[in-house]
Write a protein that holds these residues in place. Structure first.
Motif, short mmCIF file in Angstrom:
data_model
loop_
_atom_site.label_atom_id
_atom_site.label_comp_id
_atom_site.label_asym_id
_atom_site.label_seq_id
_atom_site.Cartn_x
_atom_site.Cartn_y
_atom_site.Cartn_z
N SER A 173 -45.91 -1.21 26.33
CA SER A 173 -44.96 -1.00 27.00
C SER A 173 -43.44 -1.17 26.99
CB SER A 173 -45.22 0.71 28.03
OG SER A 173 -43.60 1.27 28.10
N ARG A 174 -43.95 -2.42 27.43
CA ARG A 174 -42.75 -3.07 28.09
C ARG A 174 -42.32 -4.98 27.02
NH1 ARG A 174 -45.47 -4.80 33.80
NH2 ARG A 174 -44.11 -3.78 35.05
N GLU A 175 -43.47 -4.86 26.24
CA GLU A 175 -43.32 -5.63 25.20
C GLU A 175 -42.73 -4.94 24.28
OE1 GLU A 175 -45.40 -6.55 20.89
OE2 GLU A 175 -46.93 -6.69 23.20
N LEU A 176 -42.57 -3.66 23.78
CA LEU A 176 -42.11 -3.06 23.16
C LEU A 176 -40.36 -2.41 23.47
CD1 LEU A 176 -44.57 -0.85 21.16
CD2 LEU A 176 -43.84 -2.82 20.20
N GLU A 177 -40.65 -2.53 24.69
CA GLU A 177 -39.15 -2.13 25.40
C GLU A 177 -38.93 0.01 25.09
OE1 GLU A 177 -35.96 -4.31 24.84
OE2 GLU A 177 -37.13 -5.95 25.17
N ILE A 178 -39.79 1.15 25.16
CA ILE A 178 -40.14 1.88 25.24
C ILE A 178 -40.84 2.54 25.99
CG2 ILE A 178 -39.58 1.95 22.41
CD1 ILE A 178 -42.56 2.52 21.78
N PRO A 179 -40.73 3.81 26.29
CA PRO A 179 -41.45 4.76 27.07
C PRO A 179 -42.53 4.60 27.14
CG PRO A 179 -39.25 5.87 27.00
CD PRO A 179 -39.27 4.45 26.18
N ILE A 180 -43.17 4.60 28.42
CA ILE A 180 -44.99 5.73 27.94
C ILE A 180 -44.95 7.03 27.71
CG2 ILE A 180 -47.44 5.73 28.88
CD1 ILE A 180 -46.35 2.98 30.13
N LEU A 181 -45.38 7.78 27.48
CA LEU A 181 -46.13 9.21 27.23
C LEU A 181 -47.36 9.64 27.04
CD1 LEU A 181 -45.42 12.15 26.48
CD2 LEU A 181 -45.95 12.03 24.19
N THR A 182 -47.54 10.29 28.46
CA THR A 182 -48.75 9.92 29.22
C THR A 182 -48.99 11.16 29.95
OG1 THR A 182 -50.55 9.48 31.13
CG2 THR A 182 -48.34 9.04 31.53
N LEU B 199 -49.16 -0.55 29.85
CA LEU B 199 -47.83 -0.65 29.84
C LEU B 199 -47.33 -1.77 30.18
CD1 LEU B 199 -45.55 -0.48 32.75
CD2 LEU B 199 -46.73 -1.61 34.02
N GLU B 200 -48.69 -2.86 29.30
CA GLU B 200 -48.11 -4.26 28.98
C GLU B 200 -47.39 -3.78 27.66
OE1 GLU B 200 -46.88 -7.29 30.58
OE2 GLU B 200 -47.34 -5.84 32.32
N ASP C 191 -51.16 10.52 32.76
CA ASP C 191 -51.69 10.28 33.32
C ASP C 191 -50.96 10.22 34.35
OD1 ASP C 191 -52.91 8.25 34.84
OD2 ASP C 191 -54.62 6.62 34.08
N ASN C 192 -51.17 9.77 36.19
CA ASN C 192 -50.40 9.85 37.28
C ASN C 192 -50.04 8.62 37.92
OD1 ASN C 192 -52.04 10.18 38.51
ND2 ASN C 192 -51.41 11.79 39.21
N ASP C 193 -51.82 7.71 37.00
CA ASP C 193 -51.95 6.54 37.94
C ASP C 193 -50.58 5.32 37.03
OD1 ASP C 193 -53.72 6.86 38.77
OD2 ASP C 193 -55.27 6.58 36.90
N PHE C 194 -49.70 5.84 36.49
CA PHE C 194 -48.54 4.89 35.97
C PHE C 194 -47.70 4.85 36.90
CE2 PHE C 194 -50.51 5.74 32.52
CZ PHE C 194 -50.54 3.88 31.66
N PHE C 195 -48.17 5.91 38.27
CA PHE C 195 -46.73 5.53 38.83
C PHE C 195 -46.40 4.40 39.64
CE2 PHE C 195 -47.12 10.68 39.21
CZ PHE C 195 -46.60 11.24 37.89
N ARG C 196 -47.53 3.85 40.08
CA ARG C 196 -47.90 2.72 41.09
C ARG C 196 -47.14 1.31 40.50
NH1 ARG C 196 -54.31 2.72 39.28
NH2 ARG C 196 -53.42 1.15 37.47
N TYR C 197 -45.95 2.14 39.22
CA TYR C 197 -46.32 0.31 39.21
C TYR C 197 -44.19 0.67 39.12
CZ TYR C 197 -50.18 -0.38 36.73
OH TYR C 197 -52.08 -0.33 36.43
N ASP C 198 -43.52 -0.81 39.63
CA ASP C 198 -42.80 -1.13 39.70
C ASP C 198 -41.71 -0.59 39.12
OD1 ASP C 198 -42.61 -0.30 42.40
OD2 ASP C 198 -43.13 -2.50 42.91
N SER C 199 -41.70 -1.47 38.01
CA SER C 199 -40.63 -2.16 36.69
C SER C 199 -41.21 -1.59 35.08
CB SER C 199 -40.30 -2.94 36.89
OG SER C 199 -39.20 -3.75 35.31
N HIS C 200 -40.83 -0.49 34.49
CA HIS C 200 -41.67 -0.18 33.43
C HIS C 200 -40.18 0.42 32.58
CE1 HIS C 200 -41.33 3.43 35.42
NE2 HIS C 200 -41.59 3.26 36.14
N PRO C 201 -40.26 0.39 31.04
CA PRO C 201 -39.42 1.54 30.33
C PRO C 201 -39.03 2.60 30.37
CG PRO C 201 -40.55 -1.03 29.17
CD PRO C 201 -41.55 -0.51 30.80
#
Length: 108
Positions: free
Chosen positions: A43-52, A40-41, A54-64
């Motif tokens: 992704s934030r650093e590069l300002e681009i989405p994550i392709l996955t 996630l970090e 994994d549904n564990d990423f759903f718990r994060y509020d702010s992301h690209p």
């Protein structure tokens, strides 16, 4: 400049097919063993989405953006579905959103 961060759970053949069109930061090559938070970090650093898968990423509020592939299937079909969704969405639509990538809607 990268277009997507591919999580480690994305098979390399899918990443290779996507690289025909996009520049992919592939965690398995660049930061193997990264935690979800580290992905996630990046992704934030590069300002681009994550392709996955994994549904564990759903718990994060702010992301690209999260492009969540809903089904494991043929690599070509997965790549086709990702390309289609990516082409149809603007950066603003993806930010802080989860886009469902459903390969079952596509044919090889």
């Amino acid at each position: 400049m990268y277009d997507l961060v591919a999580d480690e759970d994305i098979p390399k053949p899918v990443v290779e097919k996507l690289r025909d069109t996009y520049k992919i930061f592939y965690i398995a090559e660049e930061q193997k063993g990264s935690t979800d938070r580290e992905v996630l970090e990046k992704s934030r650093e590069l300002e681009i989405p994550i392709l996955t898968f994994d549904n564990d990423f759903f718990r994060y509020d702010s992301h690209p953006g999260i492009m969540h592939i809903t089904q494991r299937t043929n690599y070509s079909i997965i790549a086709k579905a990702v390309k289609d969704i990516r082409e149809k969405t603007e950066k603003e639509e993806v930010e802080d959103s989860v886009l469902r990538v459903n390969p079952s809607l596509y044919r090889d």
